[in-house]
Design a protein around this motif. Structure first.
Motif, PDB file in Angstrom:
ATOM      1  N   ALA A 168       0.828  -1.211   0.000  1.00 47.70           N
ATOM      2  CA  ALA A 168       0.000   0.000   0.000  1.00 47.70           C
ATOM      3  C   ALA A 168       0.858   1.255   0.000  1.00 47.70           C
ATOM      4  O   ALA A 168       0.557   2.227  -0.704  1.00 47.70           O
ATOM      5  N   ARG A 169       1.944   1.238   0.751  1.00 50.14           N
ATOM      6  CA  ARG A 169       2.836   2.405   0.795  1.00 50.14           C
ATOM      7  C   ARG A 169       3.469   2.655  -0.562  1.00 50.14           C
ATOM      8  O   ARG A 169       3.546   3.806  -1.021  1.00 50.14           O
ATOM      9  N   ARG A 170       3.907   1.596  -1.223  1.00 46.08           N
ATOM     10  CA  ARG A 170       4.501   1.749  -2.550  1.00 46.08           C
ATOM     11  C   ARG A 170       3.491   2.293  -3.555  1.00 46.08           C
ATOM     12  O   ARG A 170       3.809   3.168  -4.367  1.00 46.08           O
ATOM     13  N   MET A 171       2.278   1.808  -3.495  1.00 49.46           N
ATOM     14  CA  MET A 171       1.261   2.240  -4.458  1.00 49.46           C
ATOM     15  C   MET A 171       0.927   3.717  -4.293  1.00 49.46           C
ATOM     16  O   MET A 171       0.604   4.402  -5.273  1.00 49.46           O
ATOM     17  N   ALA A 173       3.121   6.043  -2.865  1.00 50.05           N
ATOM     18  CA  ALA A 173       4.292   6.925  -2.910  1.00 50.05           C
ATOM     19  C   ALA A 173       5.164   6.755  -4.149  1.00 50.05           C
ATOM     20  O   ALA A 173       5.828   7.707  -4.570  1.00 50.05           O
ATOM     21  N   TRP A 174       5.171   5.587  -4.761  1.00 57.95           N
ATOM     22  CA  TRP A 174       6.089   5.343  -5.861  1.00 57.95           C
ATOM     23  C   TRP A 174       5.469   5.792  -7.190  1.00 57.95           C
ATOM     24  O   TRP A 174       4.252   5.848  -7.332  1.00 57.95           O
ATOM     25  N   PRO A 175       6.301   6.093  -8.181  1.00 54.72           N
ATOM     26  CA  PRO A 175       5.781   6.493  -9.495  1.00 54.72           C
ATOM     27  C   PRO A 175       5.050   5.346 -10.180  1.00 54.72           C
ATOM     28  O   PRO A 175       5.275   4.163  -9.869  1.00 54.72           O
ATOM     29  N   LEU A 176       4.198   5.693 -11.125  1.00 56.80           N
ATOM     30  CA  LEU A 176       3.335   4.711 -11.765  1.00 56.80           C
ATOM     31  C   LEU A 176       4.137   3.627 -12.486  1.00 56.80           C
ATOM     32  O   LEU A 176       3.749   2.455 -12.486  1.00 56.80           O
ATOM     33  N   ASP A 223      -5.841 -19.192  -0.061  1.00 57.54           N
ATOM     34  CA  ASP A 223      -5.081 -19.320  -1.299  1.00 57.54           C
ATOM     35  C   ASP A 223      -5.958 -19.695  -2.493  1.00 57.54           C
ATOM     36  O   ASP A 223      -5.578 -19.451  -3.638  1.00 57.54           O
ATOM     37  N   ALA A 224      -7.127 -20.277  -2.249  1.00 60.41           N
ATOM     38  CA  ALA A 224      -7.990 -20.695  -3.348  1.00 60.41           C
ATOM     39  C   ALA A 224      -8.701 -19.521  -4.013  1.00 60.41           C
ATOM     40  O   ALA A 224      -9.254 -19.680  -5.114  1.00 60.41           O
ATOM     41  N   HIS A 225      -8.677 -18.352  -3.388  1.00 66.12           N
ATOM     42  CA  HIS A 225      -9.377 -17.216  -3.990  1.00 66.12           C
ATOM     43  C   HIS A 225      -8.655 -16.766  -5.260  1.00 66.12           C
ATOM     44  O   HIS A 225      -7.429 -16.596  -5.260  1.00 66.12           O
ATOM     45  N   PRO A 226      -9.392 -16.548  -6.355  1.00 65.27           N
ATOM     46  CA  PRO A 226      -8.745 -16.243  -7.639  1.00 65.27           C
ATOM     47  C   PRO A 226      -8.008 -14.911  -7.676  1.00 65.27           C
ATOM     48  O   PRO A 226      -7.222 -14.680  -8.604  1.00 65.27           O
ATOM     49  N   MET A 227      -8.226 -14.006  -6.707  1.00 68.92           N
ATOM     50  CA  MET A 227      -7.538 -12.713  -6.695  1.00 68.92           C
ATOM     51  C   MET A 227      -6.395 -12.672  -5.688  1.00 68.92           C
ATOM     52  O   MET A 227      -5.761 -11.629  -5.510  1.00 68.92           O
ATOM     53  N   ASN A 228      -6.093 -13.802  -5.041  1.00 74.83           N
ATOM     54  CA  ASN A 228      -5.060 -13.810  -4.006  1.00 74.83           C
ATOM     55  C   ASN A 228      -3.672 -14.009  -4.622  1.00 74.83           C
ATOM     56  O   ASN A 228      -2.931 -14.942  -4.286  1.00 74.83           O
ATOM     57  N   HIS A 229      -3.338 -13.110  -5.550  1.00 71.68           N
ATOM     58  CA  HIS A 229      -2.011 -13.084  -6.159  1.00 71.68           C
ATOM     59  C   HIS A 229      -1.630 -11.620  -6.347  1.00 71.68           C
ATOM     60  O   HIS A 229      -2.456 -10.714  -6.157  1.00 71.68           O
ATOM     61  N   TYR A 230      -0.367 -11.352  -6.706  1.00 74.74           N
ATOM     62  CA  TYR A 230       0.133  -9.983  -6.680  1.00 74.74           C
ATOM     63  C   TYR A 230      -0.701  -9.038  -7.549  1.00 74.74           C
ATOM     64  O   TYR A 230      -1.140  -7.982  -7.076  1.00 74.74           O
ATOM     65  N   GLN A 231      -0.904  -9.378  -8.808  1.00 77.81           N
ATOM     66  CA  GLN A 231      -1.652  -8.479  -9.693  1.00 77.81           C
ATOM     67  C   GLN A 231      -3.096  -8.306  -9.226  1.00 77.81           C
ATOM     68  O   GLN A 231      -3.656  -7.214  -9.311  1.00 77.81           O
ATOM     69  N   GLY A 232      -3.701  -9.367  -8.711  1.00 71.35           N
ATOM     70  CA  GLY A 232      -5.071  -9.280  -8.236  1.00 71.35           C
ATOM     71  C   GLY A 232      -5.205  -8.348  -7.040  1.00 71.35           C
ATOM     72  O   GLY A 232      -6.127  -7.516  -6.984  1.00 71.35           O
ATOM     73  N   VAL A 233      -4.289  -8.468  -6.086  1.00 67.13           N
ATOM     74  CA  VAL A 233      -4.345  -7.615  -4.898  1.00 67.13           C
ATOM     75  C   VAL A 233      -4.056  -6.167  -5.268  1.00 67.13           C
ATOM     76  O   VAL A 233      -4.681  -5.235  -4.743  1.00 67.13           O
ATOM     77  N   ASP A 234      -3.135  -5.948  -6.197  1.00 65.98           N
ATOM     78  CA  ASP A 234      -2.853  -4.596  -6.687  1.00 65.98           C
ATOM     79  C   ASP A 234      -4.127  -3.963  -7.265  1.00 65.98           C
ATOM     80  O   ASP A 234      -4.430  -2.797  -7.009  1.00 65.98           O
ATOM     81  N   GLU A 235      -4.886  -4.748  -8.022  1.00 69.31           N
ATOM     82  CA  GLU A 235      -6.120  -4.233  -8.627  1.00 69.31           C
ATOM     83  C   GLU A 235      -7.199  -3.959  -7.582  1.00 69.31           C
ATOM     84  O   GLU A 235      -7.984  -3.014  -7.722  1.00 69.31           O
ATOM     85  N   LEU A 236      -7.251  -4.776  -6.523  1.00 70.34           N
ATOM     86  CA  LEU A 236      -8.255  -4.570  -5.474  1.00 70.34           C
ATOM     87  C   LEU A 236      -7.916  -3.363  -4.603  1.00 70.34           C
ATOM     88  O   LEU A 236      -8.819  -2.644  -4.133  1.00 70.34           O
ATOM     89  N   LEU A 237      -6.636  -3.120  -4.405  1.00 71.19           N
ATOM     90  CA  LEU A 237      -6.214  -2.005  -3.551  1.00 71.19           C
ATOM     91  C   LEU A 237      -6.326  -0.655  -4.253  1.00 71.19           C
ATOM     92  O   LEU A 237      -6.599   0.361  -3.604  1.00 71.19           O
ATOM     93  N   ALA A 238      -6.104  -0.627  -5.550  1.00 71.00           N
ATOM     94  CA  ALA A 238      -6.008   0.642  -6.273  1.00 71.00           C
ATOM     95  C   ALA A 238      -7.204   1.570  -6.060  1.00 71.00           C
ATOM     96  O   ALA A 238      -7.016   2.738  -5.678  1.00 71.00           O
ATOM     97  N   PRO A 239      -8.446   1.129  -6.285  1.00 73.65           N
ATOM     98  CA  PRO A 239      -9.579   2.050  -6.079  1.00 73.65           C
ATOM     99  C   PRO A 239      -9.690   2.521  -4.630  1.00 73.65           C
ATOM    100  O   PRO A 239     -10.044   3.675  -4.377  1.00 73.65           O
ATOM    101  N   ALA A 240      -9.401   1.636  -3.688  1.00 74.47           N
ATOM    102  CA  ALA A 240      -9.511   1.996  -2.271  1.00 74.47           C
ATOM    103  C   ALA A 240      -8.467   3.035  -1.876  1.00 74.47           C
ATOM    104  O   ALA A 240      -8.726   3.891  -1.024  1.00 74.47           O
TER     105      ALA A 240
END
Length: 310
Positions: A168-171, A173-176, A223-240
């Motif tokens: 969350a901190r990287r998203m 503070a860091w550049p796109l 672990d069985a959830h289809p979004m429990n991977h790096y790109q999926g979590v990045d996508e879920l966090l972005a709008p929030a």
């Protein structure tokens, strides 16, 4: 039911306490400080020290279930001593059941890609070895005199957790371009995240279960959830978090990431490692269906903390 908790001031403990209070249990909390906490209806505080089991009599007397969320903090206390003190206190004071919260990371670097409670642990780091050593010593020291259940959560997250904080901190503070790079490198690497609400439900299931649990280990994971991977979590966090939503699925091949993680000496170096909890499922436990909502709630909580901080 009389429930005693060690380590209730921690992240999981705070969430567990709120849930148990709603169930109208009689709760005892162990504290080390001499400062008197604010009174809470249904909660009794006891002063004592796990390193000195003789001070724990009033705290544990008549306890139906002791939930241990603590970990040795004193540099001189080894895992064997910690487990021995905990076991002695339980036996001497007639505790009926101990629910000890460990970690699923004791699996270390397993020989198979899919693991559960029956997979032999292969711990590599000092932390993993210490956690497993406590589990083993508790089983030996209690010797069936106290019913034991060991809960192994994966990476627990929620308001106040350290897990997800770095991402969350990287998203924010860091550049796109750095997010594109991290999504490319980590791709669909399994994040092993589990909402703290699931962990609390698992602890309560083990605490209230009517049959002996006989020292079994129980993994709680999502672990069985289809979004429990790096790109999926990045996508879920972005709008929030209020940052741009990236949908690029381009990533390096999993075998290449596996090699990179092994070079960095990570214990869980297989990005496709899947952890499941078959023993909990046999007791009727079903993971919550709110993984996506839980990640979004964490993102909103983290964004608010950043706004409030000076």
């Amino acid at each position: 039911m009389k429930i005693s908790i060690i380590g209730a001031a921690g992240f999981i403990g705070r969430h567990l306490l709120q849930s148990l209070l709603a169930k109208h249990c009689h709760i005892r909390l162990l504290q080390h400080s001499t400062t008197s906490p604010a009174p809470v209806q249904g909660v009794t505080h006891y002063r004592g020290d796990l390193s000195d089991p003789l001070t724990l009599g009033p705290f544990l007397d008549g306890t139906d279930v002791l939930i241990n969320l603590a970990w040795p903090t004193a540099a001189e206390e080894e895992p064997q001593q910690f487990a021995g003190h905990l076991a002695s206190a339980c036996i001497e004071n007639g505790v009926k059941r101990l629910v000890h919260v460990s970690t699923a990371m004791v699996i270390g670097r397993p020989e198979t890609r899919t693991v559960d409670e029956n997979t032999p642990p292969k711990p590599r780091s000092r932390y993993e070895k210490s956690k497993l050593l406590v589990e083993q010593n508790l089983r030996t020291s209690l010797d069936s005199q106290v019913d034991l259940a060991i809960l192994r959560p994966t990476a627990v997250f929620g308001a106040g957790s350290r897990n997800l904080e770095q991402l969350a901190r990287r998203m924010l503070a860091w550049p796109l371009w750095s997010r594109y790079l991290l999504r490319f490198v980590y791709g669909q690497r399994n994040m092993h995240l589990v909402p703290v609400e699931d962990v609390v439900r698992a602890i309560e299931l083990l605490a209230f279960h009517g049959s002996p649990l006989l020292g079994q280990a129980f993994i709680v994971a999502q672990d069985a959830h289809p979004m429990n991977h790096y790109q999926g979590v990045d996508e879920l966090l972005a709008p929030a978090l209020g940052v741009p939503l990236l949908r690029s699925k381009v990533r390096i091949p999993a075998p290449m990431l596996h090699a990179l993680l092994r070079l960095s000496r990570r214990s869980q170096d297989d990005p496709r490692l899947h952890i499941s909890g078959t023993h909990l499922a046999s007791l009727g436990f079903v993971p919550s269906r709110n993984f996506e909502r839980a990640v979004a709630e964490y993102g909103r909580w983290y964004a608010l903390q950043k706004q409030l901080s000076p």
